[in-house]
Scaffold this motif. Sequence first.
Motif, PDB file in Angstrom:
ATOM      1  N   LEU A  55       0.812  -1.218   0.000  1.00 13.99           N
ATOM      2  CA  LEU A  55       0.000   0.000   0.000  1.00 13.99           C
ATOM      3  C   LEU A  55       0.847   1.271   0.000  1.00 13.99           C
ATOM      4  CD1 LEU A  55      -2.707  -1.120   2.540  1.00 13.99           C
ATOM      5  CD2 LEU A  55      -2.893  -1.032   0.072  1.00 13.99           C
ATOM      6  N   HIS A  56       2.129   1.112  -0.159  1.00 10.55           N
ATOM      7  CA  HIS A  56       3.030   2.273  -0.096  1.00 10.55           C
ATOM      8  C   HIS A  56       2.573   3.339  -1.087  1.00 10.55           C
ATOM      9  CE1 HIS A  56       6.712   4.650  -0.120  1.00 10.55           C
ATOM     10  NE2 HIS A  56       6.924   4.115   1.064  1.00 10.55           N
ATOM     11  N   LYS A  57       2.572   4.574  -0.650  1.00  5.88           N
ATOM     12  CA  LYS A  57       2.014   5.678  -1.431  1.00  5.88           C
ATOM     13  C   LYS A  57       2.745   5.936  -2.749  1.00  5.88           C
ATOM     14  CE  LYS A  57       0.304   7.846   2.696  1.00  5.88           C
ATOM     15  NZ  LYS A  57       0.691   8.649   3.811  1.00  5.88           N
ATOM     16  N   SER A  58       4.028   5.593  -2.835  1.00  7.41           N
ATOM     17  CA  SER A  58       4.775   5.906  -4.050  1.00  7.41           C
ATOM     18  C   SER A  58       4.624   4.833  -5.131  1.00  7.41           C
ATOM     19  CB  SER A  58       6.261   6.098  -3.717  1.00  7.41           C
ATOM     20  OG  SER A  58       6.805   4.873  -3.265  1.00  7.41           O
ATOM     21  N   SER A  59       3.722   3.914  -4.948  1.00 11.89           N
ATOM     22  CA  SER A  59       3.526   2.830  -5.894  1.00 11.89           C
ATOM     23  C   SER A  59       3.006   3.341  -7.238  1.00 11.89           C
ATOM     24  CB  SER A  59       2.524   1.831  -5.327  1.00 11.89           C
ATOM     25  OG  SER A  59       2.253   0.826  -6.271  1.00 11.89           O
ATOM     26  N   LEU A  60       3.376   2.659  -8.288  1.00 12.71           N
ATOM     27  CA  LEU A  60       2.877   2.975  -9.622  1.00 12.71           C
ATOM     28  C   LEU A  60       1.525   2.312  -9.895  1.00 12.71           C
ATOM     29  CD1 LEU A  60       6.204   2.585 -11.627  1.00 12.71           C
ATOM     30  CD2 LEU A  60       5.114   4.695 -10.840  1.00 12.71           C
ATOM     31  N   LEU A  61       1.118   1.393  -9.027  1.00 12.06           N
ATOM     32  CA  LEU A  61      -0.159   0.708  -9.188  1.00 12.06           C
ATOM     33  C   LEU A  61      -1.215   1.365  -8.309  1.00 12.06           C
ATOM     34  CD1 LEU A  61       1.055  -2.999  -9.004  1.00 12.06           C
ATOM     35  CD2 LEU A  61       0.562  -1.658 -11.049  1.00 12.06           C
ATOM     36  N   ASP A  62      -2.409   1.529  -8.858  1.00 18.72           N
ATOM     37  CA  ASP A  62      -3.487   2.076  -8.045  1.00 18.72           C
ATOM     38  C   ASP A  62      -4.074   0.986  -7.143  1.00 18.72           C
ATOM     39  OD1 ASP A  62      -5.189   0.516  -9.634  1.00 18.72           O
ATOM     40  OD2 ASP A  62      -5.959   2.216 -10.757  1.00 18.72           O
ATOM     41  N   ARG A  63      -4.914   1.398  -6.213  1.00 17.09           N
ATOM     42  CA  ARG A  63      -5.470   0.474  -5.221  1.00 17.09           C
ATOM     43  C   ARG A  63      -6.288  -0.645  -5.859  1.00 17.09           C
ATOM     44  NH1 ARG A  63      -5.828   0.862   0.250  1.00 17.09           N
ATOM     45  NH2 ARG A  63      -6.691  -1.050   1.047  1.00 17.09           N
ATOM     46  N   LYS A  64      -7.083  -0.320  -6.861  1.00 16.49           N
ATOM     47  CA  LYS A  64      -7.899  -1.329  -7.536  1.00 16.49           C
ATOM     48  C   LYS A  64      -7.014  -2.413  -8.131  1.00 16.49           C
ATOM     49  CE  LYS A  64     -10.541  -1.595 -11.781  1.00 16.49           C
ATOM     50  NZ  LYS A  64     -11.246  -0.811 -12.804  1.00 16.49           N
ATOM     51  N   THR A  65      -5.965  -2.018  -8.830  1.00 19.99           N
ATOM     52  CA  THR A  65      -5.056  -2.982  -9.450  1.00 19.99           C
ATOM     53  C   THR A  65      -4.384  -3.841  -8.394  1.00 19.99           C
ATOM     54  OG1 THR A  65      -4.694  -1.463 -11.285  1.00 19.99           O
ATOM     55  CG2 THR A  65      -3.058  -3.219 -10.982  1.00 19.99           C
ATOM     56  N   LYS A  66      -3.931  -3.227  -7.312  1.00 24.55           N
ATOM     57  CA  LYS A  66      -3.276  -3.977  -6.240  1.00 24.55           C
ATOM     58  C   LYS A  66      -4.205  -5.035  -5.668  1.00 24.55           C
ATOM     59  CE  LYS A  66      -0.408  -0.105  -4.841  1.00 24.55           C
ATOM     60  NZ  LYS A  66      -0.124   0.868  -3.777  1.00 24.55           N
ATOM     61  N   GLU A  67      -5.443  -4.661  -5.415  1.00 20.54           N
ATOM     62  CA  GLU A  67      -6.380  -5.621  -4.830  1.00 20.54           C
ATOM     63  C   GLU A  67      -6.717  -6.740  -5.808  1.00 20.54           C
ATOM     64  OE1 GLU A  67      -7.092  -5.984  -1.757  1.00 20.54           O
ATOM     65  OE2 GLU A  67      -6.378  -4.060  -0.992  1.00 20.54           O
ATOM     66  N   LEU A  68      -6.841  -6.426  -7.092  1.00 24.75           N
ATOM     67  CA  LEU A  68      -7.091  -7.473  -8.087  1.00 24.75           C
ATOM     68  C   LEU A  68      -5.907  -8.433  -8.173  1.00 24.75           C
ATOM     69  CD1 LEU A  68      -8.866  -5.382 -10.870  1.00 24.75           C
ATOM     70  CD2 LEU A  68      -9.912  -7.075  -9.337  1.00 24.75           C
ATOM     71  N   VAL A  69      -4.697  -7.922  -8.078  1.00 26.88           N
ATOM     72  CA  VAL A  69      -3.507  -8.779  -8.078  1.00 26.88           C
ATOM     73  C   VAL A  69      -3.512  -9.681  -6.841  1.00 26.88           C
ATOM     74  CG1 VAL A  69      -0.982  -8.766  -7.868  1.00 26.88           C
ATOM     75  CG2 VAL A  69      -2.101  -7.265  -9.518  1.00 26.88           C
ATOM     76  N   ILE A  70      -3.889  -9.123  -5.694  1.00 16.74           N
ATOM     77  CA  ILE A  70      -3.940  -9.923  -4.463  1.00 16.74           C
ATOM     78  C   ILE A  70      -5.003 -11.012  -4.575  1.00 16.74           C
ATOM     79  CG2 ILE A  70      -4.471  -9.851  -1.994  1.00 16.74           C
ATOM     80  CD1 ILE A  70      -3.184  -7.009  -2.038  1.00 16.74           C
TER      81      ILE A  70
END
Length: 139
Positions: A55-70
């Motif tokens: 969830l680090h703020k400097s990520s290039l992935l948005d929250r939706k993408t991160k959760e779909l990957v998880i």
Amino acid sequence: MATKKKSASKAEKKAELERTIRLRGYRYGLHDFLAETDLKRLRELNDMLEEKTYLHKSSLLDRKTKELVIVTACLASGHDWISHVRVHMHAAHMAGASPEQILEMIYLLQNWFGGIGLTPALEAWRATFIRLGADRNCG
């Protein structure tokens, strides 16, 4: 003589649970349990999440993408709990993924985790979105 441990106030517990939701996009029963029994540990987990994880703020992935990957990783592992997958499906939905997008992702993943993996994936989806009536609108 042992010193008595100071108990956390309701306001402190509430604030940390709100932080949990802000950081994760969801609140799980475990978080409520920790707020009641070991608020210090919940704070430590939230601190770690905020500083060192996906969830680090400097990520290039948005929250939706991160959760779909998880969700994908949970399903592909083949041994995750449906209740855990549901938490991340809900978080993906709250971040902007529609139930239909998540269902399409499940069908796409079937090519990699096979038909046997489809059953828990669909059950997690059904249990997550049944209240929205999404199961009647997808097909």
